[in-house]
Design a protein around this motif. Structure first.
Motif, short mmCIF file in Angstrom:
data_model
loop_
_atom_site.label_atom_id
_atom_site.label_comp_id
_atom_site.label_asym_id
_atom_site.label_seq_id
_atom_site.Cartn_x
_atom_site.Cartn_y
_atom_site.Cartn_z
N LEU A 63 33.44 -32.55 -20.36
CA LEU A 63 32.27 -32.95 -21.14
C LEU A 63 31.00 -32.33 -20.57
N TYR A 64 30.91 -32.29 -19.23
CA TYR A 64 29.74 -31.64 -18.65
C TYR A 64 29.70 -30.16 -19.03
N GLU A 65 30.82 -29.46 -18.90
CA GLU A 65 30.83 -28.02 -19.16
C GLU A 65 30.77 -27.70 -20.65
N THR A 66 30.79 -28.72 -21.49
CA THR A 66 30.57 -28.53 -22.93
C THR A 66 29.12 -28.83 -23.31
N THR A 67 28.58 -29.93 -22.80
CA THR A 67 27.24 -30.37 -23.18
C THR A 67 26.17 -30.01 -22.16
N TYR A 68 26.58 -29.81 -20.89
CA TYR A 68 25.69 -29.57 -19.75
C TYR A 68 24.69 -30.71 -19.58
N ASP A 69 25.12 -31.91 -19.95
CA ASP A 69 24.36 -33.12 -19.70
C ASP A 69 24.75 -33.64 -18.32
N PRO A 70 23.82 -33.67 -17.36
CA PRO A 70 24.17 -34.05 -15.98
C PRO A 70 24.76 -35.46 -15.85
N ARG A 121 33.08 -24.29 -31.11
CA ARG A 121 31.69 -24.60 -31.48
C ARG A 121 31.65 -25.62 -32.62
N ASP A 122 32.40 -26.68 -32.45
CA ASP A 122 32.50 -27.72 -33.47
C ASP A 122 32.04 -29.04 -32.88
N ASP A 123 30.87 -29.47 -33.29
CA ASP A 123 30.27 -30.67 -32.71
C ASP A 123 31.05 -31.94 -33.02
N ARG A 124 31.90 -31.93 -34.05
CA ARG A 124 32.68 -33.14 -34.36
C ARG A 124 33.52 -33.56 -33.17
N TYR A 125 34.12 -32.60 -32.53
CA TYR A 125 35.03 -32.91 -31.43
C TYR A 125 34.26 -33.25 -30.16
N THR A 126 33.17 -32.56 -29.94
CA THR A 126 32.32 -32.91 -28.80
C THR A 126 31.80 -34.34 -28.94
N MET A 127 31.34 -34.67 -30.13
CA MET A 127 30.81 -36.02 -30.36
C MET A 127 31.90 -37.07 -30.22
N ALA A 128 33.12 -36.76 -30.66
CA ALA A 128 34.23 -37.71 -30.51
C ALA A 128 34.54 -37.95 -29.04
#
Length: 684
Positions: free
Chosen positions: A484-491, A430-437
């Motif tokens: 990335l999809y299964e982390t953000t669920y952005d289609p 649950r660390d947005d730094r890595y998702t954003m990277a």
């Protein structure tokens, strides 16, 4: 490596850091291309092909001994046309001629040295050669002279040898038929193969040298998940702890080196590769999911932070590698003596630091010490906090040293692996730094490495995108997009994954025998078109593509993808069954078809806390055989998701509450609106 008092050769116009390292050699190097082969044909000369990469220690050694040497250069320039190739830019060329080397000599590696006809047909192969013969190794000068003499006196024989080798290698790249099956027995056989090779003292699956091979650990964690065999998880944890305790892990700055030269994981080959660190991040993160052991989370964090600090371009792409050498010495950047530590930290604190990391007067590597944790000094908890502070101080101090060379080219495939790793870490921790990277890195690839016609390219450096992307580039990037999809669920990420997967199948699929070729139908025609399924240092493109295809089939409901996956499994099953533990990523992909898998849709009215509670619970669990979609029917991205996965239109929230729709191995259950009930279903 270079000398400014020489005239540059043709490599000075290239972008590859490896080729540029040789741009001032006295050797009249050519890059791979028509000009070199036209010259060889016109002058009737054999070709010397040298393949390596910029952070390769033995490539540096051969360059210093031979390619910077006037005597060697004179022979090469007089009797040969010399071509230099960066294996990381041209894995197609490297794969083909490495297959030749392994077939002829029984082994391979870099630098790869190939002698071939102007028609690209190899007749002699090897790796590193010293300039002069020594210790039973034939000298490069002798090889050059003997080859030049043979070409002048008996060229027809060499040409025939080249033709024979080419025919044999082409046949070796066998045709695959869709007749085989992967069974649970083959999965079990792979597990037993790993178990029989396991080092139960230090971890790992060989004596020495020891390579991380994280996909073996990923396979074992999935085997543990489906079989509940405790020995499988024990092997994983022993190996993860062994690598961390040894010197293969950079205890000061984070990140893992390429491999260890000894059984204890103590003395590494000090180069750091992006792909190793990506796969190891995934392995440590997954083991944390299973065990909740904070050590694995801490190791993953230090590795992630190393990548963000040292291996990330300002625009978001990830660099390829760091060298083992600095100031002409292997490992100099990473080793210490006690006095240097005490000079920075003071005597008392320095002594504690040295004790904790095994830094001694006599050292463990050429008189210096590689920090390690092989021998626990029983530091108490308050001192452990001090050690963390001291380590940060020593990292700042180390920044003042001469740094190893960094290969700053950005490779699509390796970036795909790191995108996957960062996305997985982002959601588990649950660390947005890595998702954003991971999002920023994909943005870089989308902007720089996808042509207007949608064709993916393989390499970006110094403002130039080049080379048609290979199978691995497509497979690894699609993997990253699925994560990335299964982390953000952005289609958007799912849409790109579907699009790239479709393009991959058009360009690489073997319509006659199934499976995927290494390079596309629009690529350069080489002496043969190989397929690769061996999961070596990293998983093969075919193995990762299989996993992607199955997951996309589950996510979208596209049964046509299921059919393609079945054909791919059938094509390779016979070969895999001969040595299953050499194909662990392919087999962990096959687990989707053999064991209970889950298709989960979480539907909600809006992006509210109740939906997030379900998502967070799922992310905490180790569910390697599950795919998850999050669906908000009234939102704009809800309609987007309906276009990508039409079956979800019936998965609406019940009674205005968040609702989970779970299908377990093609059988759907009653809708679930309670988080604890969902957790129960996923754990039974």
């Amino acid at each position: 490596m270079t000398s400014s008092n020489r005239e540059p050769n043709r490599l000075v116009n290239e972008k590859s850091p490896y080729l540029l390292q040789h741009a001032y050699n006295p050797v009249d190097w050519y890059p791979w291309g028509d000009e070199a082969f036209a010259k060889a044909n016109a002058e009737d000369k054999p070709i010397f092909l040298s393949i390596g990469y910029s952070t390769c220690h033995w490539c540096h050694v051969m360059a210093k001994e031979s390619f910077e040497d006037e005597e060697v250069a004179d022979i090469l320039n007089r009797y040969f046309v010399s071509i230099k190739v960066d294996r990381e830019e041209r894995p197609d060329i490297d794969h083909i001629y490495m297959t030749v080397c392994q077939a002829l000599t029984g082994s391979g590696g870099w630098p790869l040295s190939i002698f071939m006809t102007p028609g690209k047909k190899p007749f002699f192969a090897g790796t590193y050669f010293p300039k002069h013969s020594r210790l039973g190794m034939t000298g490069f000068v002798d090889i050059l002279k003997n080859t030049a003499e043979a070409w002048n006196t008996d060229k027809e024989s060499l040409v025939e040898v080249g033709a024979k080798i080419t025919r044999g290698i082409s046949e070796y790249s066998r045709d695959y038929e869709e007749t085989g099956e992967i069974s649970e027995d083959i999965i079990r056989s792979a597990y037993n193969g790993l178990k029989s090779n396991f080092d139960d003292i230090y971890g790992g699956f060989s004596s020495q040298p020891k390579f991380p091979t994280p996909h073996n650990l990923m396979f074992l964690m999935r085997y543990f998940n489906v079989s509940k065999e405790p020995e499988a998880l024990k092997m994983v944890e022993k190996t993860l702890q062994g690598m961390y305790n040894g010197g293969i892990f950079d205890h000061i700055g984070g990140g893992f080196c390429r491999y260890a030269t000894d059984k204890k994981w103590l003395v590494p080959h000090f180069e750091k590769m992006l792909y190793d660190n990506a796969m190891l991040i995934i392995a440590y993160t997954e083991c944390y999911q299973i065990t909740k052991n904070e050590l694995y989370k801490a190791i993953a964090y230090k590795t992630l932070d190393y990548v963000l600090r040292d291996m990330t371009d300002e625009a978001g792409g990830f660099y390829s590698a760091q060298d083992a050498d600095s100031e002409g010495q292997e490992g100099k950047f990473y080793v210490w003596d006690p006095q240097e530590i005490k000079d920075v930290l003071g005597d008392e604190d320095g002594l504690l630091f040295c004790k904790y990391y095994g830094i001694t007067e006599h050292g463990n590597f050429e008189g210096k010490s590689i920090p390690n944790r092989l021998y626990d000094c029983k530091v108490i908890e308050k001192d452990r906090e001090l050690i963390e502070g001291f380590t940060k101080t020593m990292l700042e101090y180390r920044k003042g040293r001469v740094h190893p060379h960094k290969d700053d080219k950005i490779l699509t495939g390796w970036n795909g692996l790191m995108i996957a790793a960062m996305a997985i870490a982002g959601r588990v921790f649950r660390d947005d730094r890595y998702t954003m990277a991971s999002q920023k890195a994909f943005g870089f690839i989308k902007d720089k490495l996808i042509r207007e016609d949608g064709r993916l390219l393989a390499r970006y450096r110094d403002g130039e995108a080049a080379y048609l992307a290979y199978l691995d580039d497509y497979a690894y990037l699609i993997w990253g997009l699925i994560e990335l999809y299964e982390t953000t669920y952005d289609p958007e990420y799912l849409e790109y994954a579907i699009k790239l997967n479709s393009n991959m199948l058009k360009l690489f699929w073997d319509k006659e025998n199934s499976g995927l070729f290494l390079y596309g139908s629009d690529g350069e025609k080489l002496i043969f078109r190989p397929k690769d399924i061996y999961d070596g240092a990293i998983p093969s493109g075919n193995s990762v593509a299989l996993n992607n295809i199955i997951r996309l089939a589950r996510l979208t409901g596209d049964t046509g993808l299921d059919e393609i996956a079945n054909r791919q499994i059938g094509a390779f099953a016979s070969e895999i069954s001969e040595n299953p533990n050499m194909y662990t990523y392919f087999l962990l992909s096959c687990m989707f078809t053999l064991y209970t898998d889950y298709q989960i849709v979480i539907a909600g009215k809006g992006e509210d806390n109740d939906v997030q509670e379900m998502v967070d619970m799922i992310h905490e669990m180790f569910l390697p055989l599950a795919v998850v979609l999050v669906y908000y029917p009234t939102k704009e991205h809800g309609s987007k998701l309906e276009d990508l996965a039409p079956y979800i239109k019936s998965n609406k929230p019940k009674e205005g509450k968040q609702t989970a729709y779970v299908c377990r191995h093609f059988m759907c259950m009653e809708p679930i609106m309670d988080v604890k009930e969902l957790q129960k279903v996923l754990t039974t």
